[in-house]
Design a protein around this motif. Sequence first.
Motif, PDB file in Angstrom:
ATOM      1  N   ALA A  89       0.828  -1.204   0.000  1.00 38.72           N
ATOM      2  CA  ALA A  89       0.000   0.000   0.000  1.00 38.72           C
ATOM      3  C   ALA A  89       0.864   1.256   0.000  1.00 38.72           C
ATOM      4  O   ALA A  89       0.560   2.238  -0.701  1.00 38.72           O
ATOM      5  N   ALA A  90       1.935   1.244   0.780  1.00 45.79           N
ATOM      6  CA  ALA A  90       2.827   2.402   0.830  1.00 45.79           C
ATOM      7  C   ALA A  90       3.486   2.633  -0.527  1.00 45.79           C
ATOM      8  O   ALA A  90       3.609   3.775  -0.984  1.00 45.79           O
ATOM      9  N   ALA A 153      -7.270   0.287   3.212  1.00 50.66           N
ATOM     10  CA  ALA A 153      -7.991   1.109   2.235  1.00 50.66           C
ATOM     11  C   ALA A 153      -8.078   2.564   2.702  1.00 50.66           C
ATOM     12  O   ALA A 153      -7.918   3.489   1.894  1.00 50.66           O
ATOM     13  N   VAL A 154      -8.329   2.768   3.992  1.00 49.49           N
ATOM     14  CA  VAL A 154      -8.386   4.128   4.536  1.00 49.49           C
ATOM     15  C   VAL A 154      -7.030   4.801   4.396  1.00 49.49           C
ATOM     16  O   VAL A 154      -6.937   5.985   4.030  1.00 49.49           O
ATOM     17  N   TYR A 155      -5.967   4.050   4.665  1.00 53.86           N
ATOM     18  CA  TYR A 155      -4.603   4.596   4.520  1.00 53.86           C
ATOM     19  C   TYR A 155      -4.369   5.075   3.091  1.00 53.86           C
ATOM     20  O   TYR A 155      -3.893   6.208   2.862  1.00 53.86           O
ATOM     21  N   LEU A 158      -6.670   8.194   2.192  1.00 47.51           N
ATOM     22  CA  LEU A 158      -6.200   9.425   2.823  1.00 47.51           C
ATOM     23  C   LEU A 158      -4.971   9.993   2.121  1.00 47.51           C
ATOM     24  O   LEU A 158      -4.867  11.203   1.903  1.00 47.51           O
ATOM     25  N   HIS A 159      -4.051   9.105   1.754  1.00 44.60           N
ATOM     26  CA  HIS A 159      -2.805   9.596   1.162  1.00 44.60           C
ATOM     27  C   HIS A 159      -2.956   9.963  -0.312  1.00 44.60           C
ATOM     28  O   HIS A 159      -2.200  10.801  -0.814  1.00 44.60           O
ATOM     29  N   ILE A 160      -3.906   9.371  -0.988  1.00 44.15           N
ATOM     30  CA  ILE A 160      -4.180   9.818  -2.354  1.00 44.15           C
ATOM     31  C   ILE A 160      -4.816  11.206  -2.314  1.00 44.15           C
ATOM     32  O   ILE A 160      -4.454  12.096  -3.096  1.00 44.15           O
ATOM     33  N   VAL A 161      -5.753  11.400  -1.377  1.00 41.30           N
ATOM     34  CA  VAL A 161      -6.347  12.727  -1.188  1.00 41.30           C
ATOM     35  C   VAL A 161      -5.273  13.728  -0.779  1.00 41.30           C
ATOM     36  O   VAL A 161      -5.265  14.880  -1.235  1.00 41.30           O
ATOM     37  N   TYR A 162      -4.348  13.273   0.054  1.00 38.71           N
ATOM     38  CA  TYR A 162      -3.230  14.134   0.465  1.00 38.71           C
ATOM     39  C   TYR A 162      -2.397  14.557  -0.750  1.00 38.71           C
ATOM     40  O   TYR A 162      -2.056  15.734  -0.899  1.00 38.71           O
ATOM     41  N   SER A 163      -2.072  13.609  -1.600  1.00 34.43           N
ATOM     42  CA  SER A 163      -1.247  13.917  -2.780  1.00 34.43           C
ATOM     43  C   SER A 163      -1.967  14.870  -3.732  1.00 34.43           C
ATOM     44  O   SER A 163      -1.329  15.714  -4.369  1.00 34.43           O
ATOM     45  N   LEU A 164      -3.286  14.756  -3.826  1.00 36.75           N
ATOM     46  CA  LEU A 164      -4.045  15.580  -4.761  1.00 36.75           C
ATOM     47  C   LEU A 164      -4.347  16.976  -4.226  1.00 36.75           C
ATOM     48  O   LEU A 164      -4.297  17.951  -4.974  1.00 36.75           O
ATOM     49  N   TRP A 165      -4.644  17.069  -2.919  1.00 31.80           N
ATOM     50  CA  TRP A 165      -5.096  18.357  -2.385  1.00 31.80           C
ATOM     51  C   TRP A 165      -4.392  18.798  -1.107  1.00 31.80           C
ATOM     52  O   TRP A 165      -3.810  19.875  -1.066  1.00 31.80           O
ATOM     53  N   PHE A 166      -4.431  17.972  -0.071  1.00 38.01           N
ATOM     54  CA  PHE A 166      -4.034  18.430   1.258  1.00 38.01           C
ATOM     55  C   PHE A 166      -2.531  18.602   1.443  1.00 38.01           C
ATOM     56  O   PHE A 166      -2.099  19.136   2.468  1.00 38.01           O
ATOM     57  N   LYS A 167      -1.747  18.147   0.484  1.00 35.67           N
ATOM     58  CA  LYS A 167      -0.301  18.316   0.588  1.00 35.67           C
ATOM     59  C   LYS A 167       0.075  19.793   0.656  1.00 35.67           C
ATOM     60  O   LYS A 167       1.101  20.153   1.251  1.00 35.67           O
ATOM     61  N   LEU A 183      -1.959   4.759  11.506  1.00 32.36           N
ATOM     62  CA  LEU A 183      -2.681   3.626  10.923  1.00 32.36           C
ATOM     63  C   LEU A 183      -1.800   2.393  10.842  1.00 32.36           C
ATOM     64  O   LEU A 183      -2.302   1.257  10.968  1.00 32.36           O
ATOM     65  N   ARG A 184      -0.503   2.574  10.649  1.00 30.47           N
ATOM     66  CA  ARG A 184       0.413   1.433  10.669  1.00 30.47           C
ATOM     67  C   ARG A 184       0.382   0.742  12.031  1.00 30.47           C
ATOM     68  O   ARG A 184       0.409  -0.490  12.133  1.00 30.47           O
ATOM     69  N   ALA A 185       0.382   1.553  13.085  1.00 25.98           N
ATOM     70  CA  ALA A 185       0.352   0.986  14.437  1.00 25.98           C
ATOM     71  C   ALA A 185      -0.993   0.334  14.728  1.00 25.98           C
ATOM     72  O   ALA A 185      -1.059  -0.722  15.375  1.00 25.98           O
ATOM     73  N   ILE A 186      -2.073   0.938  14.242  1.00 25.91           N
ATOM     74  CA  ILE A 186      -3.410   0.402  14.491  1.00 25.91           C
ATOM     75  C   ILE A 186      -3.617  -0.936  13.796  1.00 25.91           C
ATOM     76  O   ILE A 186      -4.206  -1.866  14.364  1.00 25.91           O
ATOM     77  N   VAL A 187      -3.113  -1.059  12.552  1.00 24.57           N
ATOM     78  CA  VAL A 187      -3.401  -2.257  11.770  1.00 24.57           C
ATOM     79  C   VAL A 187      -2.793  -3.503  12.412  1.00 24.57           C
ATOM     80  O   VAL A 187      -3.339  -4.609  12.271  1.00 24.57           O
ATOM     81  N   GLY A 188      -1.700  -3.357  13.147  1.00 27.35           N
ATOM     82  CA  GLY A 188      -1.117  -4.515  13.820  1.00 27.35           C
ATOM     83  C   GLY A 188      -2.056  -5.094  14.857  1.00 27.35           C
ATOM     84  O   GLY A 188      -2.184  -6.322  15.002  1.00 27.35           O
ATOM     85  N   GLY A 189      -2.747  -4.207  15.596  1.00 31.38           N
ATOM     86  CA  GLY A 189      -3.712  -4.678  16.580  1.00 31.38           C
ATOM     87  C   GLY A 189      -4.984  -5.185  15.936  1.00 31.38           C
ATOM     88  O   GLY A 189      -5.563  -6.186  16.362  1.00 31.38           O
TER      89      GLY A 189
END
Length: 337
Positions: A89-90, A153-155, A158-167, A183-189
């Motif tokens: 995903a990254a 999917a949320v990760y 969010l980062h596609i939206v970041y690349s397009l606008w929020f960056k 989210l990396r830390a959350i997904v492990g749990g």
Amino acid sequence: MTSLPTQSAEPQVSEPQPATGPTAATAAVDALAEQRKRPPLPVALVLAARPRQWVKNVLVLAAPLSAAKLGHADVLRTSAIAFVAFCLAASCIYFVNDVMDVESDRRHPKKRFRPIAAGWVSIPQGLAAGAVCGLAGLGVAAIANWTTVLVVAVYMALHIVYSLWFKHVPVLDLAMVASGFLLRAIVGGVAANLELSQWFLLTTGFGSLFMVAGKRYSEMVVMGEEAAASRKSLKEYSQSYLRFVWQAAATVTMVTYSLWAFQLASTPDIAHKSAKPWLEVSVIPWVFIFLRYSMFIDNGKAGEPEDVVLKDRVIMGIGAVWLVVFATGVILVGARG
């Protein structure tokens, strides 16, 4: 009779002036890129996926480690699945980001040698590779459970939206990047169906903000006024503001970790009071990790966090001490069950 000097019959030819503007910048970048050995396309695609950045995904092990479950076979399996899913995903996000930033990357002293900016990978090839990585990441996540698919999917969303606008939106750009670490830390749990402590989430969230703000601060120190050319949001920041953010984030991270460690050490089980000093002492190396890393930020050398962590032997040494001390305490706490 003295003769007057005669002018030369040859026309005066002015020296050609160097070209300026975006075309000249692009040509200069292309020339520099050609000086480097052009790798085959498969190698260039691997480089564009940035496998060195996958070290960040070790964060998926944080939740199982803090719950003393990392040694369990089923938890280890789901953690490995989550790790692979986030690596894919990254890489998807790296491809999309490099396509979106191709022109600004060509004006950056280091980013101009990224495969897409250097022309080793075309924009259509980069988008296709990103789509493949994204779909593969979701497919791998599905092996664990559907909640893991949702987090991955949320990760990516969010980062596609970041690349397009929020960056380019100050403050929100910091929050969006920091959310990726959280989210990396959350997904492990989530992958192992483990309960996540609120102190764990706060420590991870503000620790992520510390790293991101430190990275932006270092970019401003190194590039100065040219920093805004490669990242528009930096035009709105000042070094003093970013210094305030990373210092505040570091303070909160150290405090929340201390509260988390003392909470873990407060188990009423008399048989396992031996865990208490280990968890309490773990606060000391934790704080010194931040003090050491802050030195690199202050000097403008934390533009690539993974390089700082992996190349500095002092941080690696203190980190190893912290890991041993914290893991020992957590294991002793977990042993009561």
